[in-house]
Design a protein around this motif. Structure first.
Motif, mmCIF file in Angstrom:
data_model
loop_
_atom_site.group_PDB
_atom_site.id
_atom_site.type_symbol
_atom_site.label_atom_id
_atom_site.label_comp_id
_atom_site.label_asym_id
_atom_site.label_seq_id
_atom_site.Cartn_x
_atom_site.Cartn_y
_atom_site.Cartn_z
ATOM 1 N N GLN A 178 0.820 -1.219 0.000
ATOM 2 C CA GLN A 178 0.000 0.000 0.000
ATOM 3 C C GLN A 178 0.852 1.266 0.000
ATOM 4 N N PHE A 179 2.156 1.115 0.246
ATOM 5 C CA PHE A 179 3.014 2.289 0.415
ATOM 6 C C PHE A 179 3.831 2.562 -0.846
ATOM 7 N N ARG A 180 3.707 3.777 -1.345
ATOM 8 C CA ARG A 180 4.540 4.155 -2.483
ATOM 9 C C ARG A 180 5.850 4.790 -2.034
ATOM 10 N N TYR A 181 5.945 5.107 -0.740
ATOM 11 C CA TYR A 181 7.199 5.608 -0.171
ATOM 12 C C TYR A 181 7.497 4.856 1.112
ATOM 13 N N VAL A 182 8.689 4.268 1.172
ATOM 14 C CA VAL A 182 9.144 3.546 2.356
ATOM 15 C C VAL A 182 10.533 4.056 2.710
ATOM 16 N N ALA A 183 10.739 4.355 3.982
ATOM 17 C CA ALA A 183 12.049 4.728 4.488
ATOM 18 C C ALA A 183 12.337 3.899 5.735
ATOM 19 N N VAL A 184 13.590 3.940 6.177
ATOM 20 C CA VAL A 184 14.006 3.212 7.377
ATOM 21 C C VAL A 184 14.718 4.192 8.295
ATOM 22 N N HIS A 185 14.383 4.146 9.580
ATOM 23 C CA HIS A 185 15.096 4.971 10.558
ATOM 24 C C HIS A 185 16.149 4.123 11.238
ATOM 25 N N ALA A 186 17.405 4.530 11.097
ATOM 26 C CA ALA A 186 18.513 3.819 11.721
ATOM 27 C C ALA A 186 18.484 4.007 13.233
ATOM 28 N N PRO A 187 19.178 3.151 13.974
ATOM 29 C CA PRO A 187 19.263 3.330 15.427
ATOM 30 C C PRO A 187 19.802 4.711 15.795
ATOM 31 N N SER A 188 19.223 5.291 16.836
ATOM 32 C CA SER A 188 19.650 6.632 17.242
ATOM 33 C C SER A 188 20.939 6.610 18.049
ATOM 34 N N ASN A 189 21.267 5.449 18.587
ATOM 35 C CA ASN A 189 22.539 5.260 19.281
ATOM 36 C C ASN A 189 23.189 4.006 18.731
#
Length: 237
Positions: free
Chosen positions: A56-67
């Motif tokens: 359903q998503f035309r945009y996918v991103a990933v958030h890397a670990p903050s630490n």
């Protein structure tokens, strides 16, 4: 054109990306950021990606670990490179980086996020300059809430958006309080974000980071539409 708006899985379901995706499925939401904000969440996310239904998503991103532990940095980067191979931008906090040479391999898929007042780097246009000197191909994930917390006048937000407009790939939106918690948009934050709405092109995806219940999804979408209306985002020549 209608803005592409979605949610961070970490905001909807702490540490449970599957639950967050289930929460989003009943809604016509075209974007998602898969959160691995804590380092132990990254390997399970990478292992699960091939079985997740992201159609359903035309945009996918990933958030890397903050630490990121310096001893684990190479392994973390390797996991993230596997995810970036899908063409997904990787959002990173600049203070999580120890060895910039490892992160240059992402090219423009690496999305450096401006920081809140707690952090030692990446809060202002000048501090971001030192990061982009090390990562010349990287793009920008502009966090509106962080920028407002650092400078409530939105002057720093304006400077960051004007200086790095060619790098802007994604926007985080929420209200960031004095304790750096991501809250729902208030009237005052909506009015503040409207001040720079014209500097955010309609083509740039917006990821909501407000920590909310499932019942509040549609209400927060409406607040975001008010803060960054579709008539905005056209920068005057």
């Amino acid at each position: 054109m209608q803005r592409t708006v979605g949610f961070s899985t970490g905001a909807l379901a702490f540490g449970d990306f599957r639950r967050a995706l289930d929460m989003l499925r009943p809604h016509e939401i075209p974007a998602v950021e898969l959160s691995a904000l804590r380092q132990p969440e990254l390997s399970p996310l990478r292992a699960a990606v091939t079985e997740l239904d992201l159609s359903q998503f035309r945009y996918v991103a990933v958030h890397a670990p903050s630490n990121v532990d310096a001893d684990d940095e190479r392994q973390v980067v390797s996991c993230l490179l596997d995810l970036a191979a899908n063409g997904w931008p990787i959002v990173v906090h600049p203070d999580a980086i120890h060895d910039f040479s490892l992160w240059r391999e992402f090219g423009n898929l690496l999305c450096v996020e401006n920081m809140d007042k707690r952090k030692p780097v990446g809060r202002t246009v000048d501090e971001l300059a030192t990061v982009f000197d090390e990562l010349p191909d990287a793009s920008l994930c502009f966090d509106l809430g962080h920028a407002r917390q650092v400078d409530a006048t939105m002057t720093e937000a304006y400077l960051i958006l004007k200086t790095y407009e060619s790098r802007l790939r994604q926007v985080h939106i929420s209200e960031v309080n004095t304790c750096s918690r991501h809250d729902r948009l208030s009237f005052s934050s909506i009015r503040a974000f409207q001040l720079v709405a014209d500097l955010i092109p309609e083509s740039v995806p917006l990821i909501i980071e407000a920590v909310i219940d499932e019942s509040e999804i549609e209400r927060e979408l409406r607040s975001v539409e008010e803060a960054l209306p579709v008539s905005a985002g056209v920068v005057p020549a």
